[in-house]
Design an enzyme around this catalytic site. Structure first.
Site, PDB file in Angstrom:
ATOM      1  N   LYS A   7      22.938  49.077 -25.104  1.00  0.00           N
ATOM      2  CA  LYS A   7      21.612  49.009 -24.462  1.00  0.00           C
ATOM      3  C   LYS A   7      20.669  49.456 -25.562  1.00  0.00           C
ATOM      4  O   LYS A   7      19.476  48.671 -25.779  1.00  0.00           O
ATOM      5  CB  LYS A   7      21.549  49.891 -23.150  1.00  0.00           C
ATOM      6  CG  LYS A   7      22.319  49.393 -21.957  1.00  0.00           C
ATOM      7  CD  LYS A   7      21.512  48.166 -21.368  1.00  0.00           C
ATOM      8  CE  LYS A   7      22.033  47.119 -21.420  1.00  0.00           C
ATOM      9  NZ  LYS A   7      23.053  46.405 -21.141  1.00  0.00           N
ATOM     10  N   LYS A  27      19.031  35.248 -22.431  1.00  0.00           N
ATOM     11  CA  LYS A  27      19.687  35.841 -20.974  1.00  0.00           C
ATOM     12  C   LYS A  27      20.844  35.181 -20.982  1.00  0.00           C
ATOM     13  O   LYS A  27      21.943  35.739 -20.424  1.00  0.00           O
ATOM     14  CB  LYS A  27      18.687  35.688 -19.987  1.00  0.00           C
ATOM     15  CG  LYS A  27      19.128  36.235 -18.588  1.00  0.00           C
ATOM     16  CD  LYS A  27      19.136  37.755 -18.581  1.00  0.00           C
ATOM     17  CE  LYS A  27      19.872  38.397 -17.486  1.00  0.00           C
ATOM     18  NZ  LYS A  27      20.186  39.694 -17.733  1.00  0.00           N
TER      19      LYS A  27
HETATM   20  C1  F6R Z   1      23.802  42.813 -22.492  1.00  0.00           C
HETATM   21  C2  F6R Z   1      23.728  41.428 -22.166  1.00  0.00           C
HETATM   22  C3  F6R Z   1      24.913  40.545 -22.520  1.00  0.00           C
HETATM   23  C4  F6R Z   1      25.674  39.917 -21.665  1.00  0.00           C
HETATM   24  C5  F6R Z   1      26.649  38.826 -22.219  1.00  0.00           C
HETATM   25  C6  F6R Z   1      27.287  38.202 -20.987  1.00  0.00           C
HETATM   26  O1  F6R Z   1      22.687  43.584 -21.896  1.00  0.00           O
HETATM   27  O2  F6R Z   1      23.152  41.096 -21.096  1.00  0.00           O
HETATM   28  O3  F6R Z   1      25.637  41.356 -23.457  1.00  0.00           O
HETATM   29  O4  F6R Z   1      26.290  40.854 -20.750  1.00  0.00           O
HETATM   30  O5  F6R Z   1      25.928  37.800 -22.836  1.00  0.00           O
HETATM   31  O6  F6R Z   1      26.596  37.225 -20.356  1.00  0.00           O
HETATM   32  P1  F6R Z   1      27.099  36.793 -18.932  1.00  0.00           P
HETATM   33  O7  F6R Z   1      27.535  38.413 -18.060  1.00  0.00           O
HETATM   34  O8  F6R Z   1      26.023  36.070 -18.201  1.00  0.00           O
HETATM   35  O9  F6R Z   1      28.384  35.933 -19.018  1.00  0.00           O
END
Ligand code: F6R
Length: 624
Positions: A502, A619
């Site tokens: 974070k 994101k």
């Molecule tokens: C950290 C963050 C990234 C996601 C990763 C996976 O805060 O947001 O590390 O956790 O890119 O993303 P998802 O969960 O969408 O597969």
């Protein structure tokens, strides 16, 4: 999470509803719609799969624009994929009653079955649609369908029908309902999902939050759980679900609309950190039966035979979701099922040792992460069954996985994942306890103990969040540090990694997460005088070892910030403490992560970083 708008007055309702929906899009944006009553066409409805701009474009010259009463919705799918059919508003069989809803109706399958037997025809896969058919049923049984034109006489029937329907619902809802035969009133109801009335002059508004109507009025009444409102253009009356009148004084909102979208928080990330009690509740809702200590399978439909036959679990995920997977590994193993966890991007070689005896759990907030999708395909090719833990209905992952467990956290706007992470962890506990019960690895009494404690977690998160001031002060003190170290053992080790991630993401400073016991094998060399070391030292069977590791760090000049609970505090000697409530050791990550998220947030705030949109990050990472 979904956005609701409602309007009754003398102006063009659709313009106001659509403008309000645009301001509520942060609550969900996979489909949307509006419904109203027009003088010429009666009840009129338009929906699209997509964002509010698309809706606005297709209704540009629509007769709908002429009505002075209407309801609108922007959706974040929970039951039923994002599509036009599943978009709100939903109507009854005769297209006379129309509803928009936010929340989850837990007993919708039961109610749907009954309604199907009495001849109701459903047009969507949503839980919401059962409510509007149930209202239709209640209107029929009140036996006064009436004719158009005698709206005022039918108003008590409408009210009573909605009230009786609500009595049968279990779950969470905020809803607004319109009946073509009562063109002078809207009904609104709230249970565990926000709904607010905006009070205008000769016009009134309904919305999920005030940002939708702040342009028109700053006077608002926040409905409480268990309350309904009868909203007319010149009056609003409030009732409880028993039908008794309740009084409300209005408040004057001081926010501008951008502040309101963020619920008054400076950033979406902070808002999402504060939404975590609700995120855990939403992930657990309908899945845990507190008294039986059992877990409902309704939604995931995992065959018990599969659960009994597997030899192990392989978790795959990226980033923060990977850390949730690491916590999951400890939890599964604690209940006697071998588990391992891999970065999805590193999984390829290991995929070769996967077979049908290994159950794959892919964790992804977005359900669109390319690395995770690729790993899932490889695992499937090896004959394994895949369960997705995701927050996003209709995502690619949900289509490729054999089973899906939704976290139901609502859209996460801040790029740094917070509430989705806590939902992913909660989902891991649900699954691991469920597997343990089915495999006979724990006694029912133990399962009940875990379930009952899990159900307390949302309140304990709230208590942890109440410490925000202390955390902000500690963060301010260390805001100029160029290095941060996070240490912990066992099930809190992933939380140390998450705390470091974070800070890196949103403050762009160097941070390391380390297994506390590993420090002495090399990394302790990096400690210098004044280096901030955040150590998770809540009550656990490892506490005395963690205490030793803290002493080792202090002896090299580290400034230790100890994350402790009321009971572990006396065993830890540190210059600074952040206290979290005590829970079962195995559940402690659900609490220890909160101060680390807040700490990272306040460091980034002090550094004036772009917290919701950190540099170099997206994101959803759809490339490998
Ligand atoms: C950290 C963050 C990234 C996601 C990763 C996976 O805060 O947001 O590390 O956790 O890119 O993303 P998802 O969960 O969408 O597969």
């Amino acid at each position: 999470m979904c956005g609701i708008t409602g309007y009754i007055g003398e102006k063009a309702a659709t313009d106001i509803l659509v403008d309000g929906l645009k301001r509520l899009e942060y609550r969900g944006y996979d489909s949307c719609g509006v419904a109203g009553i027009t003088p010429k066409h009666g009840l009129y409805l338009k929906r699209v799969s997509g964002r509010v701009d698309a809706l606005d474009a297709i209704i540009a010259k629509d007769p709908l624009r002429k009505g002075v009463i209407g309801i609108g919705h922007t959706r974040w799918a929970t039951h039923g994929v994002p599509s036009e059919d599943n978009a709100h508003p939903h109507t009854d069989c005769d297209n006379q009653v129309v509803i928009v809803h936010n929340g989850i109706i837990e007993n919708y399958l039961e109610i749907k079955e009954k309604l199907l037997k009495t001849g109701h025809k459903f047009k969507s896969e949503t839980d919401t649609e059962i409510v509007v058919h149930l209202i239709e049923e209640k209107i029929k049984s009140l036996n006064k369908t009436g004719k158009s034109g005698d709206g005022d006489l039918l108003e008590p029937v409408f009210f009573e029908a909605v009230r009786r329907a609500i009595e049968e619902l279990r779950g969470s809802f905020a809803m607004t309902i319109l009946w073509a035969k009562c063109p002078n009133m809207l009904l609104a109801a709230r249970q565990h999902s926000p709904l607010v009335i905006g009070l205008g002059d000769g016009e009134n508004f309904i919305a999920s939050d005030v940002s939708a109507f702040l342009k028109h009025t700053k006077k608002a009444v926040f409905l409480n759980d268990g309350e309904m409102a009868v909203v007319k253009k010149d009056s609003v009356k409030y009732f409880n679900f028993k039908g008794n009148k309740v009084e409300h004084a209005s408040v004057t909102i001081q926010w501008d609309s951008t502040m309101a979208e963020k619920g008054g928080y400076k950033h979406f990330m902070l808002k999402e950190i504060h939404e975590q009690p609700e995120s855990v509740e939403n992930t657990l809702r309908g899945r845990l039966l507190p008294l039986k200590g059992d877990i409902l399978q309704q939604e995931i439909n995992l065959p018990s035979e599969l659960i009994r036959n597997i030899k192990g679990v392989q978790i795959i995920a990226c980033g923060t979701a990977y850390h949730a997977g690491m916590v999951g590994r400890y939890v599964f193993e604690n209940f006697g099922l071998p588990a391992s966890v891999d970065f999805a991007s590193e999984f390829s070689d290991r995929a070769k040792i996967i077979n049908k005896d290994i159950f794959i759990i892919a964790v992804s907030q977005s359900g669109e992460t390319a690395d995770t999708l690729y790993a899932v395909r490889e695992a499937k090719a090896s004959g394994a069954k895949v369960l997705a833990i995701t927050n996003t209905l209709g995502s690619t992952l949900t289509r490729e996985a054999d089973f899906v467990l939704y976290t139901h956290c609502g859209p996460e706007i801040g790029v740094a994942s917070t509430k989705a992470f806590i939902g992913q962890m909660a989902a891991m506990y649900v699954l691991a306890i469920h597997f343990a019960v089915i495999r006979g690895n724990i006694f029912d009494a133990d399962a009940r103990k875990y379930v009952n404690e899990l159900l307390k977690i949302p309140r304990l998160i709230e208590a942890t969040l109440a410490n925000e001031g202390v955390i902000s002060d500690v963060a301010d003190h260390f805001a100029k540090s160029e290095h941060f170290l996070f240490i912990a053992r066992h099930i809190n080790f992933p939380i140390a990694l998450e705390g470091a991630l974070k800070i890196k993401e949103i403050s762009y400073v160097h941070a390391e997460g380390y297994a506390a016991g590993e420090m002495k094998h090399g990394p302790i060399a990096i400690i210098y005088k004044g280096m901030p070391v955040l150590a998770i030292a809540t009550t656990s069977k490892m506490l005395s070892l963690v205490a030793n590791n803290i002493e080792e760090a202090k002896a090299r000049g580290a400034e230790v910030i100890a994350i402790v609970d009321e009971d572990s505090r006396e065993f830890i000697k540190a210059p600074r403490y952040i206290v979290v409530p005590r829970t079962l050791e195995i559940l402690s990550p659900l609490l220890t992560v909160i101060p680390l998220q807040l700490f990272a947030y306040f460091i980034a705030l002090a550094k004036k970083c772009d917290i919701d949109k950190p540099r170099n990050l997206a994101k959803s990472v759809t490339v490998r």
